[in-house]
Every structure is written in C-alpha cells, then in structure tokens.
Design a protein around this motif. Structure first.
Motif, PDB file in Angstrom:
ATOM      1  N   VAL A  73      -3.189  -5.975 -14.875  1.00  0.00           N
ATOM      2  CA  VAL A  73      -1.847  -6.311 -15.339  1.00  0.00           C
ATOM      3  C   VAL A  73      -0.859  -6.085 -14.204  1.00  0.00           C
ATOM      4  CG1 VAL A  73      -0.113  -5.921 -17.125  1.00  0.00           C
ATOM      5  CG2 VAL A  73      -2.529  -5.555 -17.644  1.00  0.00           C
ATOM      6  N   ASP A  74      -0.025  -7.077 -13.957  1.00  0.00           N
ATOM      7  CA  ASP A  74       0.956  -7.036 -12.871  1.00  0.00           C
ATOM      8  C   ASP A  74       2.341  -6.808 -13.466  1.00  0.00           C
ATOM      9  OD1 ASP A  74       2.552  -7.377 -10.667  1.00  0.00           O
ATOM     10  OD2 ASP A  74       1.776  -9.350 -10.119  1.00  0.00           O
ATOM     11  N   PRO A 102       1.974  -1.601  -2.658  1.00  0.00           N
ATOM     12  CA  PRO A 102       1.444  -1.737  -4.016  1.00  0.00           C
ATOM     13  C   PRO A 102       0.940  -0.395  -4.569  1.00  0.00           C
ATOM     14  CG  PRO A 102      -0.167  -2.522  -2.435  1.00  0.00           C
ATOM     15  CD  PRO A 102       1.062  -2.165  -1.643  1.00  0.00           C
ATOM     16  N   LEU A 103       1.236  -0.167  -5.848  1.00  0.00           N
ATOM     17  CA  LEU A 103       0.710   0.989  -6.580  1.00  0.00           C
ATOM     18  C   LEU A 103      -0.139   0.476  -7.731  1.00  0.00           C
ATOM     19  CD1 LEU A 103       0.523   3.976  -7.444  1.00  0.00           C
ATOM     20  CD2 LEU A 103       2.689   3.661  -8.676  1.00  0.00           C
ATOM     21  N   THR A 122       8.225  -1.385  -6.451  1.00  0.00           N
ATOM     22  CA  THR A 122       8.446  -2.805  -6.730  1.00  0.00           C
ATOM     23  C   THR A 122       7.158  -3.568  -7.022  1.00  0.00           C
ATOM     24  OG1 THR A 122       8.378  -3.283  -4.349  1.00  0.00           O
ATOM     25  CG2 THR A 122      10.541  -2.864  -5.343  1.00  0.00           C
ATOM     26  N   ARG A 123       6.046  -3.120  -6.450  1.00  0.00           N
ATOM     27  CA  ARG A 123       4.756  -3.766  -6.713  1.00  0.00           C
ATOM     28  C   ARG A 123       3.890  -2.785  -7.503  1.00  0.00           C
ATOM     29  NH1 ARG A 123       1.713  -5.781  -1.703  1.00  0.00           N
ATOM     30  NH2 ARG A 123       0.476  -6.796  -3.345  1.00  0.00           N
ATOM     31  N   LEU A 124       3.659  -3.110  -8.767  1.00  0.00           N
ATOM     32  CA  LEU A 124       3.029  -2.154  -9.681  1.00  0.00           C
ATOM     33  C   LEU A 124       1.982  -2.869 -10.538  1.00  0.00           C
ATOM     34  CD1 LEU A 124       2.903   0.673 -10.961  1.00  0.00           C
ATOM     35  CD2 LEU A 124       4.822   0.016 -12.412  1.00  0.00           C
ATOM     36  N   TYR A 125       0.778  -2.295 -10.580  1.00  0.00           N
ATOM     37  CA  TYR A 125      -0.344  -2.878 -11.310  1.00  0.00           C
ATOM     38  C   TYR A 125      -1.005  -1.805 -12.181  1.00  0.00           C
ATOM     39  CZ  TYR A 125       0.199  -6.424  -7.652  1.00  0.00           C
ATOM     40  OH  TYR A 125       0.704  -7.370  -6.798  1.00  0.00           O
ATOM     41  N   LEU A 126      -1.717  -2.260 -13.217  1.00  0.00           N
ATOM     42  CA  LEU A 126      -2.372  -1.351 -14.154  1.00  0.00           C
ATOM     43  C   LEU A 126      -3.720  -1.911 -14.566  1.00  0.00           C
ATOM     44  CD1 LEU A 126      -2.129   1.154 -16.173  1.00  0.00           C
ATOM     45  CD2 LEU A 126      -1.250  -0.526 -17.819  1.00  0.00           C
ATOM     46  N   THR A 127      -4.720  -1.036 -14.660  1.00  0.00           N
ATOM     47  CA  THR A 127      -6.027  -1.439 -15.192  1.00  0.00           C
ATOM     48  C   THR A 127      -5.975  -1.413 -16.716  1.00  0.00           C
ATOM     49  OG1 THR A 127      -6.839   0.840 -15.146  1.00  0.00           O
ATOM     50  CG2 THR A 127      -7.245  -0.510 -13.187  1.00  0.00           C
TER      51      THR A 127
END
Length: 377
Positions: free
Chosen positions: A70-71, A80-81, A113-118
């Motif tokens: 998920v972005d 990116p985190l 600003t750049r954030l992602y989730l499993t």
C-alpha cells in the motif's frame, strides 16, 4: 489470569493482551483442549459487514501472493519508509486505524513524504505451505519495487521480520525501527513461557485440524472473556464514552477485532518453534533464504521503541535487541511509552510523542557513527 496487584494501567494492558493480543499463542493453548469442537461454532464477521476501510488515502503499488503493498506517499520525492505490519491475528489497518490514531497519518504529517505499508493477506489453502522465507522473499520484492535503500519500521512481529531482512540484505536498508518487537526470547515474557511450556506436536495438531491453515476466526472465538471498554480505552489511550467520536472509535475498534487473518500452517509452526522455542534469531542460528543471519552484521542506525506496561513484549525484551546488533552506540536510539502493547501502534499519546520523534530521527542527518550526538527526547 492477569495480575491484579499492580496499578490500574497495568491491569488494562494485561487484559488487552489477554483478550485481543496480536499473537494467537494463548488461543493455541485453549485450542489444544478443545480442538475437537473447532468447526462447531465459528465466530465470523456479520455477512453484511464490509471490511474496515483505511483512514488515509492510498493506492495499491504492488499485488503479491502474500501481501498488497500500500502506497500512502504524498510525493515521489524523499527517502522511502516501509512500515512492516504484524502478520498475526488482525489486519494491517492497525497502522492506519482512525484519525488521531493512525501511525500513517502521524508519519505523513511529520514530513515522511514517501510511505508504504505491508498489507498481509489472510492465508488461503494455496498459501498453507508459505514459510518465513516466503515472506522475506516477497518483502524483498516490495523493497525492490519501492527502490532501495529504504527505511524499515517493523511493528511487533513485523519487527523480527524486518530485522531478519536487514541482516539478509544489508545494502537495502538505510535505517531500522523496531517497535514492540520480540527478538531475544531469553528475556522473559508470558508469550515465550507459554510456547516453551507446550510440546511442538500440539501446535502441529492445530495445523492438521485446519488442513494446513491456522484459523483466525476460530482462535478469536476462544478468548475467555469478551473485549471490554477498558481494553479499547487502554489501546487508544482516550475516553470512549464521553462523545459521539469516542463511541464511534469504540465501534471501529470492535470491528477491527472481529476482522481476523488466517495464517499458513508452515509459517505458524516455524514461528512457534524457531522464533519462540529455539530463539534462533538471538542465538545466531537462523538461516534466511539460504544464508545464516548474523545480527552483529547489522550496522545501520536503529531506533527501538518499547512500552512500559507491555506483557506481550516486555520493555526489557524489546530493548535487549541493541546488545545483539553491530550498530555503533552513537547510531542507537530508544524510547519507552507508558502504555500497553497496542498503545504503541494506535494510542494517541504514543503516536504524538515517540513516533513523531522517530519521524524526526528518520529525517535527521546522523553523520559519522563515532562523532554523532544522540538525539534528545
């Protein structure tokens, strides 16, 4: 039974861990006594109840057998985190629970600003043989999609998975956050004691009874007491009866608790045996994707977050990881919050205190490990 001799906040934390704990080991103990009734009375979400929606706007960046990446990014620029959510009894929406109780929201507002989730998928029969290596390999695909090196934040079980990944692919992780993460099980906890006290064949019974799948719905129905208002208030760190907003939060929390994930039997058996019984990660005996993992080779900056009243991953266990790593002391940060386990991830106070500090740390120029000053709380 939880200890009732300590302060009230400890009682709430103990009750919460007992009733809605992310790891289904206590349910396993009960199921060993009652597994013949496994299929008789399943607890399921009402048929007309839709899945709990995300709080923050997002898009699907990648679809993998084990997860949806998920972005939540606000920009294509910046470091990116990737937040590695727990893959256990409940959905990854724990990291984006509700306004004011969303880790994603806090990190975005603090400048990430750049954030992602499993977003881990509930196991199907086709996934029953998925192993820890499967999840490491697909985490690697996600990191490559984002573009390494990434900052990696592991929540609870997502913490040991993130640490294994950082050790296996050291050039792909820039900084590492471990929040309420069980790594060295030799430091006592009720969960570790419970697993060690049960023979591994008992866990194998569970996998066989579910045709290779560990049922989240069946585990949830075996809790000895229903979720209480006190449990929800302990997790969210606020009153849930004084306003319409509070009551809506309680309803949302109860829905989140009902939405369970099933686990692959192979993965579950490896976790109970390798992680909690044999303590392979801390002992240096873990082989990840064909290579032995040496935590002393993990030398990236690391931030450890623990909860003072956490009986699931006690503070001393969560913070003990530092002595296993090769990270120089100047690149190690730690913080504790006066809350229980779930409060670390959705509690308004923990999010606005330690997680904002973590966001600043992720964006700070740390400099040389031998000279860098430690950040103040």
């Amino acid at each position: 039974m939880s200890d009732k001799t300590g302060p009230p906040e400890r009682h709430a934390g103990a009750d919460l861990a007992q009733h809605v704990w992310l790891w289904p080991f206590e349910a396993t103990r009960l199921m060993l006594d009652t597994y013949w009734q496994w299929f008789a009375d399943r607890a399921q979400r009402p048929e007309d109840e839709a899945p709990l929606p995300w709080t923050t706007p997002n898009r699907g960046a990648l679809q993998l057998p084990s997860m949806r990446l998920v972005d939540f990014s606000r920009s294509a620029e910046g470091r990116p985190l990737l937040v590695c959510a727990p893959y256990a009894l409940h959905r990854s929406v724990i990291a984006d629970f509700a306004p004011g109780h969303s880790l994603v929201e806090v990190l975005r507002n603090a400048g990430v600003t750049r954030l992602y989730l499993t977003d881990w998928r509930s196991a199907t029969s086709e996934m029953r043989h998925f192993s820890i290596d499967t999840y490491l390999a697909e985490l690697n695909v996600a990191v490559d999609e984002i573009g390494p090196p990434v900052d990696l934040a592991g929540l609870c079980q997502g913490g040991w998975l993130s640490l294994l990944y950082a050790a296996r692919f050291p050039g792909k992780v820039r900084r590492l956050v471990l929040a309420g993460s069980p790594i060295d099980i030799s430091v006592p906890s009720q969960i570790a004691k419970m697993v060690v006290s049960l023979p591994q064949p008992g866990f194998e019974v569970l996998a066989r009874q579910g045709d290779g799948i560990i049922s989240g719905a069946n585990m949830l129905q075996l809790w000895s007491m229903p979720l209480t208002l006190k449990d929800a208030e302990a997790a969210l760190q606020r009153n849930l009866t004084g306003s319409e907003t509070g009551r809506a939060l309680r309803d949302r929390f109860e829905r989140w608790n009902r939405e369970t994930l099933d686990l692959p039997g192979t993965y579950y058996l490896q976790v109970t045996d390798w992680i909690f019984r044999q303590n392979r990660i801390a002992h240096g005996d873990f082989v990840a994707l064909g290579r032995a993992v040496d935590l002393a080779e993990v030398k990236v900056p690391v931030f450890l977050l623990a909860a003072d009243n956490d009986i699931v991953v006690p503070r001393d266990q969560a913070l003990a990881t530092t002595r296993l790593l090769g990270t120089p002391p100047a690149w190690q940060e730690r913080a504790t919050e006066p809350c229980g386990h779930l409060g670390l991830f959705m509690g308004c106070k923990a999010l606005n205190n330690s997680w904002r500090r973590i966001a600043r740390w992720l964006q700070a120029d740390i400099g040389d490990a031998s000279e860098a000053p430690r950040m103040s709380a």
